[in-house]
Design a protein around this motif. Sequence first.
Motif, PDB file in Angstrom:
ATOM      1  N   LYS A  50      79.337  44.377  58.521  1.00  0.00           N
ATOM      2  CA  LYS A  50      79.116  43.217  57.667  1.00  0.00           C
ATOM      3  C   LYS A  50      78.409  43.680  56.408  1.00  0.00           C
ATOM      4  CE  LYS A  50      74.605  41.521  59.206  1.00  0.00           C
ATOM      5  NZ  LYS A  50      73.931  41.383  57.914  1.00  0.00           N
ATOM      6  N   ARG A  51      78.621  42.951  55.339  1.00  0.00           N
ATOM      7  CA  ARG A  51      77.856  43.203  54.118  1.00  0.00           C
ATOM      8  C   ARG A  51      76.397  42.839  54.405  1.00  0.00           C
ATOM      9  NH1 ARG A  51      80.843  44.992  50.139  1.00  0.00           N
ATOM     10  NH2 ARG A  51      83.049  44.457  50.104  1.00  0.00           N
ATOM     11  N   ALA A  52      75.479  43.564  53.789  1.00  0.00           N
ATOM     12  CA  ALA A  52      74.056  43.340  54.051  1.00  0.00           C
ATOM     13  C   ALA A  52      73.650  41.898  53.784  1.00  0.00           C
ATOM     14  CB  ALA A  52      73.223  44.304  53.222  1.00  0.00           C
ATOM     15  N   ALA A  53      74.263  41.249  52.805  1.00  0.00           N
ATOM     16  CA  ALA A  53      73.911  39.869  52.456  1.00  0.00           C
ATOM     17  C   ALA A  53      74.480  38.837  53.429  1.00  0.00           C
ATOM     18  CB  ALA A  53      74.388  39.556  51.045  1.00  0.00           C
ATOM     19  N   ASP A  54      75.470  39.199  54.235  1.00  0.00           N
ATOM     20  CA  ASP A  54      76.079  38.259  55.175  1.00  0.00           C
ATOM     21  C   ASP A  54      75.162  38.036  56.371  1.00  0.00           C
ATOM     22  OD1 ASP A  54      78.259  38.168  53.507  1.00  0.00           O
ATOM     23  OD2 ASP A  54      79.510  39.482  54.759  1.00  0.00           O
ATOM     24  N   ASP A  85      78.249  49.460  47.532  1.00  0.00           N
ATOM     25  CA  ASP A  85      78.337  48.671  48.767  1.00  0.00           C
ATOM     26  C   ASP A  85      77.053  48.797  49.578  1.00  0.00           C
ATOM     27  OD1 ASP A  85      80.951  47.928  48.224  1.00  0.00           O
ATOM     28  OD2 ASP A  85      81.852  49.263  49.724  1.00  0.00           O
ATOM     29  N   GLN A  86      76.750  47.757  50.335  1.00  0.00           N
ATOM     30  CA  GLN A  86      75.689  47.783  51.339  1.00  0.00           C
ATOM     31  C   GLN A  86      76.278  47.220  52.622  1.00  0.00           C
ATOM     32  OE1 GLN A  86      72.414  45.555  49.459  1.00  0.00           O
ATOM     33  NE2 GLN A  86      71.287  47.488  49.520  1.00  0.00           N
ATOM     34  N   TRP A  87      76.394  48.071  53.634  1.00  0.00           N
ATOM     35  CA  TRP A  87      77.011  47.687  54.902  1.00  0.00           C
ATOM     36  C   TRP A  87      76.024  47.889  56.045  1.00  0.00           C
ATOM     37  CZ3 TRP A  87      81.411  45.140  54.850  1.00  0.00           C
ATOM     38  CH2 TRP A  87      82.349  45.371  53.855  1.00  0.00           C
ATOM     39  N   GLN A  88      76.192  47.066  57.070  1.00  0.00           N
ATOM     40  CA  GLN A  88      75.518  47.277  58.342  1.00  0.00           C
ATOM     41  C   GLN A  88      76.595  47.299  59.412  1.00  0.00           C
ATOM     42  OE1 GLN A  88      72.825  44.193  59.786  1.00  0.00           O
ATOM     43  NE2 GLN A  88      71.640  45.733  60.887  1.00  0.00           N
ATOM     44  N   SER A 106      73.090  49.214  63.433  1.00  0.00           N
ATOM     45  CA  SER A 106      72.589  50.301  62.596  1.00  0.00           C
ATOM     46  C   SER A 106      71.678  49.714  61.521  1.00  0.00           C
ATOM     47  CB  SER A 106      73.749  51.035  61.913  1.00  0.00           C
ATOM     48  OG  SER A 106      74.244  50.276  60.834  1.00  0.00           O
ATOM     49  N   PRO A 107      70.904  50.566  60.861  1.00  0.00           N
ATOM     50  CA  PRO A 107      70.214  50.103  59.661  1.00  0.00           C
ATOM     51  C   PRO A 107      71.252  49.768  58.577  1.00  0.00           C
ATOM     52  CG  PRO A 107      69.419  52.277  60.346  1.00  0.00           C
ATOM     53  CD  PRO A 107      70.602  51.942  61.190  1.00  0.00           C
ATOM     54  N   VAL A 108      70.844  49.036  57.553  1.00  0.00           N
ATOM     55  CA  VAL A 108      71.713  48.764  56.412  1.00  0.00           C
ATOM     56  C   VAL A 108      71.869  50.055  55.613  1.00  0.00           C
ATOM     57  CG1 VAL A 108      71.913  47.501  54.238  1.00  0.00           C
ATOM     58  CG2 VAL A 108      71.090  46.330  56.294  1.00  0.00           C
ATOM     59  N   LEU A 109      73.119  50.353  55.226  1.00  0.00           N
ATOM     60  CA  LEU A 109      73.404  51.546  54.440  1.00  0.00           C
ATOM     61  C   LEU A 109      73.765  51.140  53.026  1.00  0.00           C
ATOM     62  CD1 LEU A 109      75.743  53.318  56.977  1.00  0.00           C
ATOM     63  CD2 LEU A 109      73.355  53.835  56.558  1.00  0.00           C
ATOM     64  N   THR A 110      73.233  51.864  52.059  1.00  0.00           N
ATOM     65  CA  THR A 110      73.558  51.634  50.650  1.00  0.00           C
ATOM     66  C   THR A 110      74.302  52.843  50.132  1.00  0.00           C
ATOM     67  OG1 THR A 110      71.598  50.269  50.337  1.00  0.00           O
ATOM     68  CG2 THR A 110      72.607  51.186  48.357  1.00  0.00           C
ATOM     69  N   PHE A 111      75.449  52.600  49.517  1.00  0.00           N
ATOM     70  CA  PHE A 111      76.248  53.683  48.959  1.00  0.00           C
ATOM     71  C   PHE A 111      75.911  53.795  47.481  1.00  0.00           C
ATOM     72  CE2 PHE A 111      78.198  52.160  52.728  1.00  0.00           C
ATOM     73  CZ  PHE A 111      78.596  53.310  53.381  1.00  0.00           C
ATOM     74  N   PRO A 112      75.457  54.979  47.060  1.00  0.00           N
ATOM     75  CA  PRO A 112      75.006  55.164  45.670  1.00  0.00           C
ATOM     76  C   PRO A 112      76.080  54.806  44.659  1.00  0.00           C
ATOM     77  CG  PRO A 112      74.660  57.152  46.974  1.00  0.00           C
ATOM     78  CD  PRO A 112      75.395  56.183  47.831  1.00  0.00           C
TER      79      PRO A 112
END
Length: 112
Positions: A50-54, A85-88, A106-112
């Motif tokens: 999911k997107r971090a904001a969802d 993107d920010q995905w969990q 998982s923790p939220v991942l941020t792609f640079p």
Amino acid sequence: CGERPLFTGAPQAVVNALPGGAYSVTISWQPSIDENSGEKDVERYALYRKRAADPVFDDEPIVIIPADGRTGPYGFTDTDVASGDQWQYATDAQDCSPQSSDLAKSPVLTFP
């Protein structure tokens, strides 16, 4: 196929930088304790994102991985990610009924 599968531990997620500025993420998790001991009834694992904001994960997994009795980690590489993107990610174990374990996230991942 009695109780819900037991699943402990969060999946590990590693961001990979690819040539040309692209990214992927490799998600891995250890087998459920009910796969090779306990009820021995785990048949598959579902991986969600999911997107971090969802607020919640989608109902449909991005992949289903069959349980195969391994003692080491399962894994999947997601190449459908982009810079910014920010995905969990989350996974669960599913048994033959099919009941599902609680989601391991998982923790939220941020792609640079």
